[in-house]
Design an enzyme around this catalytic site. Structure first.
Site, short mmCIF file in Angstrom:
data_model
loop_
_atom_site.label_atom_id
_atom_site.label_comp_id
_atom_site.label_asym_id
_atom_site.label_seq_id
_atom_site.Cartn_x
_atom_site.Cartn_y
_atom_site.Cartn_z
N HIS A 26 28.33 60.69 34.91
CA HIS A 26 28.72 61.67 33.90
C HIS A 26 29.58 61.02 32.83
O HIS A 26 29.99 59.86 32.97
CB HIS A 26 29.47 62.84 34.54
CG HIS A 26 30.66 62.42 35.35
ND1 HIS A 26 30.56 62.00 36.66
CD2 HIS A 26 31.99 62.36 35.05
CE1 HIS A 26 31.75 61.71 37.13
NE2 HIS A 26 32.65 61.91 36.17
N HIS A 44 30.35 56.97 33.79
CA HIS A 44 30.87 56.46 35.06
C HIS A 44 30.47 57.40 36.20
O HIS A 44 29.89 58.46 35.98
CB HIS A 44 32.40 56.34 35.00
CG HIS A 44 33.11 57.66 34.86
ND1 HIS A 44 33.17 58.36 33.68
CD2 HIS A 44 33.81 58.41 35.76
CE1 HIS A 44 33.84 59.48 33.85
NE2 HIS A 44 34.24 59.54 35.11
N HIS A 51 31.92 58.42 40.60
CA HIS A 51 32.96 58.25 41.61
C HIS A 51 32.37 58.37 43.01
O HIS A 51 31.35 59.01 43.22
CB HIS A 51 34.05 59.34 41.50
CG HIS A 51 34.57 59.59 40.13
ND1 HIS A 51 35.53 58.81 39.56
CD2 HIS A 51 34.26 60.55 39.23
CE1 HIS A 51 35.82 59.28 38.36
NE2 HIS A 51 35.06 60.34 38.13
N GLU A 69 34.22 65.48 41.73
CA GLU A 69 35.20 65.75 40.67
C GLU A 69 35.10 67.21 40.23
O GLU A 69 34.04 67.68 39.84
CB GLU A 69 34.92 64.83 39.47
CG GLU A 69 35.78 65.11 38.24
CD GLU A 69 35.43 64.17 37.09
OE1 GLU A 69 35.42 62.95 37.32
OE2 GLU A 69 35.18 64.67 35.97
N GLU A 100 42.09 56.78 39.90
CA GLU A 100 41.31 56.84 38.67
C GLU A 100 40.90 55.45 38.20
O GLU A 100 39.91 55.28 37.50
CB GLU A 100 42.14 57.54 37.58
CG GLU A 100 41.47 57.64 36.21
CD GLU A 100 40.19 58.46 36.18
OE1 GLU A 100 39.46 58.37 35.17
OE2 GLU A 100 39.90 59.17 37.16
N ARG A 157 35.53 59.30 27.43
CA ARG A 157 35.78 58.75 28.77
C ARG A 157 34.43 58.20 29.20
O ARG A 157 33.50 58.95 29.45
CB ARG A 157 36.27 59.85 29.71
CG ARG A 157 36.35 59.42 31.20
CD ARG A 157 37.40 58.34 31.40
NE ARG A 157 37.60 58.08 32.83
CZ ARG A 157 37.03 57.10 33.51
NH1 ARG A 157 36.19 56.25 32.89
NH2 ARG A 157 37.27 56.93 34.79
#
Length: 448
Positions: free
Chosen positions: A188, A143, A145, A149, A211, A140
């Site tokens: 992360h 990125h 946010h 999280e 998401e 993943r």
């Protein structure tokens, strides 16, 4: 006369055989099924229609009738209290139930993701969730946010990386039952490790989260002038000519080595602990199961999410309670549950939950969680947008309130029952999960 009686009896039997049945064949297989007009239950007992392979019908205590039109029988067995709600349900209430099975799934190289947000479940205003799967070596991408999280590893193992605001780095490998927490804006990445990769539940501290709206490394570079990228890294623009032309999001990567060999030369260990082993905690033992609570008191970085892991024994009850500081966002890992939510003003509604289902209980609304099965355990998470896990126990409240006052409220016209109640709550000890208690009612047993 005798011959006339025999003929009459035969005609009645013939008519009964010829008459069309109004019961599901599955119902007729179960003598204890409550789904018939003759069944009477003054106590609104639970019934595990899914576990018993019985088809629910909208019949209770002589009221209702069968169903003639189109129907989704599987859904009905999974949600029996929707089709046959307890007599105590009343009024209108928003939907508090959603299944990840009904969420749109985004399929990527070696993985997938699906989410439950306020768009899928309008009552989920405080938290949103993502269920994600990564195969071995699948990444993943790097990125961050706007939202914090919090995550719980459901299966397999995963490697995480993170950076703190002081330039400290963090790398860790996690397994089933482990947690991580990334504060808002902290960059992360995630990568599946074990031969089968990993699957996890992500929680974000805003119900409006999506998401698809995360800040991705590849997406940012693709939308930045190449001259700026080159100047930023002090390299000729030609070096970046093969950068991805679109976001990578989830993709197959190379297999990682041991953490010590993966650390870059500039690695500086973060002072923050981004991970926690929830299932390694010593649980709080209750008469009917076990509870593990993880919040900022034992996982200090988790300032906006608190959680409890519940192991509820067969037939056991998560006691009647409420939470004063946040909505409860619950997730069933295994087993089947019944929950009734009391919303004041005479409003109450009952919901049933299966593995992968999500439930909401708005703050301060009274509720319980009951294991529908008498022979299988129930495992689930209670999650809150809060720094601490807080709840009020109805049992404890009654036990620590002056006995006279309680009896005046509940047993003014029945002192004999009041004395039994006062004795039962005497120690006022909170029992978070109560073991199964069989109601002694001979008339009910005779009826079955």
């Amino acid at each position: 006369m005798l011959l006339k009686g025999v003929v009459s009896a035969w005609l009645l039997l013939e008519a009964a055989i010829a008459a069309p049945t109004r019961q599901s064949p599955l119902v007729l297989e179960k003598q204890k099924s409550p789904y018939n007009l003759d069944h009477y239950d003054p106590y609104d007992r639970k019934f595990d229609s899914y576990g018993e392979h019985v088809q629910p019908l909208p019949m209770r205590n002589g009221k209702g009738t069968d169903m003639l039109g189109p129907r989704n029988r599987d859904r009905e067995r999974q949600n029996p209290d929707m089709l046959r709600p307890p007599t105590t349900d009343h009024g209108t209430m928003k939907n508090m139930h959603w299944s990840f099975a009904d969420s749109h799934i985004r399929i990527e190289e070696g993985g997938w993701t699906r989410q439950t947000t306020v768009r899928e479940l309008p009552s989920s205003v405080e938290l949103a969730a993502v269920n994600m799967r990564l195969d071995e070596g699948v990444i993943r991408e790097l990125h961050w946010h706007k939202e914090a999280e919090w995550a719980y590893v459901l299966k397999g193992s995963v490697r995480i990386t993170a950076l703190d605001t002081e330039g400290g780095s963090f790398i860790d490998d996690l397994e089933e039952g482990d947690l991580w927490y990334f504060p808002s804006g902290h960059p992360h990445s995630l990568q599946g490790l074990s031969p089968n990769g990993t699957e996890f539940l992500l929680i974000f501290d805003d119900g409006n989260f999506s998401e698809d709206s995360t800040f991705l490394l590849t997406d940012w570079l693709h939308h930045t002038p190449l001259s700026v990228v080159a100047e930023n890294f002090r390299l000729p623009p030609e070096v970046f000519k093969e950068l991805p032309e679109e976001e990578k999001y989830i993709f197959q990567g190379s297999l990682p080595g041991p953490i010590d060999k993966e650390k870059p030369a500039a690695f500086k260990k973060s002072k923050l602990q981004f991970t926690h082993k929830m299932l390694a905690q010593k649980p709080k033992e209750a008469s009917g199961g076990k509870v593990r609570i993880t919040d900022s008191t034992n996982f200090p970085i988790s300032k906006t999410v608190a959680a409890a892991h519940l192991d509820i024994g067969p037939g056991a009850l998560r006691e009647m309670h409420w939470h004063p500081n946040a909505d409860e966002w619950s997730y069933v890992i295994r087993g089947r549950a019944r929950v009734t939510i009391f919303a004041a003003e005479g409003n109450a509604r009952t919901f049933d939950f299966m593995p992968g289902d999500v439930g909401i209980v708005p703050r301060n609304m009274g509720h319980f969680i009951e294991n529908l099965s008498d022979d299988e355990p129930l495992e689930m998470l209670e999650i809150f947008r809060a720094d601490k896990f807080l709840d009020f126990s109805l049992f404890q409240w009654m036990g620590e309130t002056p006995k006279r006052l309680v009896l005046d409220h509940l047993f003014a016209t029945d002192p004999k029952s009041g004395a039994k109640f006062a004795k039962a709550i005497e120690d006022a000890e909170k029992d978070v999960i109560k073991e199964h208690y069989s109601i002694d009612d001979d008339s009910y047993e005779d009826e079955l």
